[in-house]
Scaffold this motif. Structure first.
Motif, PDB file in Angstrom:
ATOM      1  N   ASP A  36       0.845  -1.191   0.000  1.00  0.00           N
ATOM      2  CA  ASP A  36       0.000   0.000   0.000  1.00  0.00           C
ATOM      3  C   ASP A  36       0.882   1.243   0.000  1.00  0.00           C
ATOM      4  OD1 ASP A  36      -1.701   2.111   0.514  1.00  0.00           O
ATOM      5  OD2 ASP A  36      -2.706   1.173   2.215  1.00  0.00           O
ATOM      6  N   PRO A  37       0.945   1.973  -1.135  1.00  0.00           N
ATOM      7  CA  PRO A  37       1.833   3.136  -1.219  1.00  0.00           C
ATOM      8  C   PRO A  37       1.500   4.218  -0.188  1.00  0.00           C
ATOM      9  CG  PRO A  37       0.742   2.727  -3.334  1.00  0.00           C
ATOM     10  CD  PRO A  37       0.210   1.742  -2.356  1.00  0.00           C
ATOM     11  N   GLU A  38       0.219   4.409   0.099  1.00  0.00           N
ATOM     12  CA  GLU A  38      -0.164   5.429   1.077  1.00  0.00           C
ATOM     13  C   GLU A  38       0.344   5.060   2.469  1.00  0.00           C
ATOM     14  OE1 GLU A  38      -4.251   7.127   2.952  1.00  0.00           O
ATOM     15  OE2 GLU A  38      -4.216   6.823   0.784  1.00  0.00           O
ATOM     16  N   TRP A  39       0.222   3.795   2.819  1.00  0.00           N
ATOM     17  CA  TRP A  39       0.714   3.343   4.130  1.00  0.00           C
ATOM     18  C   TRP A  39       2.228   3.494   4.207  1.00  0.00           C
ATOM     19  CZ3 TRP A  39       4.124  -0.278   5.986  1.00  0.00           C
ATOM     20  CH2 TRP A  39       4.088  -0.486   7.374  1.00  0.00           C
ATOM     21  N   GLU A  41       4.088   5.607   2.569  1.00  0.00           N
ATOM     22  CA  GLU A  41       4.415   7.029   2.667  1.00  0.00           C
ATOM     23  C   GLU A  41       4.170   7.531   4.093  1.00  0.00           C
ATOM     24  OE1 GLU A  41       2.903  11.271   0.870  1.00  0.00           O
ATOM     25  OE2 GLU A  41       2.687   9.486  -0.368  1.00  0.00           O
ATOM     26  N   ASP A  42       3.061   7.116   4.690  1.00  0.00           N
ATOM     27  CA  ASP A  42       2.785   7.502   6.075  1.00  0.00           C
ATOM     28  C   ASP A  42       3.862   6.986   7.012  1.00  0.00           C
ATOM     29  OD1 ASP A  42       0.472   8.757   5.282  1.00  0.00           O
ATOM     30  OD2 ASP A  42      -0.875   7.173   5.996  1.00  0.00           O
ATOM     31  N   THR A  45       7.054   9.001   6.503  1.00  0.00           N
ATOM     32  CA  THR A  45       6.891  10.324   7.095  1.00  0.00           C
ATOM     33  C   THR A  45       7.015  10.238   8.611  1.00  0.00           C
ATOM     34  OG1 THR A  45       5.468  11.009   5.277  1.00  0.00           O
ATOM     35  CG2 THR A  45       5.332  12.301   7.301  1.00  0.00           C
TER      36      THR A  45
END
Length: 106
Positions: A36-39, A41-42, A45
């Motif tokens: 999951d790219p969003e996970w 990235e989170d 970060t």
């Protein structure tokens, strides 16, 4: 100990528990998160923010240590000058100069 916990602990220790549904659910969730790219990235970060917070905490601790050392040095200077019989105005002037130099460094 529950069968699920036992299977999970064996999984964590690298023992084969391929047939356990609980462990398979964990593996599936890990695969889903990693893809999951969003996970990701989170997570990245968060990792960067954690590193920045750690750096800032260390810097504040270092700066506080320097400040305390300067204050202790000024106290020792005042005590030594007083023990040597220096006039109170000389001691006050020495402490003022120490404070001024400390403020110049900040």
């Amino acid at each position: 100990m529950s069968a699920e916990l036992d299977a999970f602990l064996r999984y964590v220790h690298g023992e084969g528990v391929d047939s356990d549904p609980f462990v398979n659910d964990i593996r599936s969730e890990i695969r889903r998160l990693v893809q999951d790219p969003e996970w990701l990235e989170d997570f990245m970060t968060f990792e960067e923010e954690l590193e920045a917070a750690r750096y800032n905490a260390e810097k504040r601790g270092y700066d506080r240590g320097i400040q305390e050392g300067i204050e202790q040095g000024a106290d020792r200077l005042a005590k030594s000058l007083t023990e040597l019989g220096a006039d109170a105005s000389l001691v006050a002037k020495a402490l003022e100069l120490a404070r001024d130099s400390r403020e110049d460094e900040q």
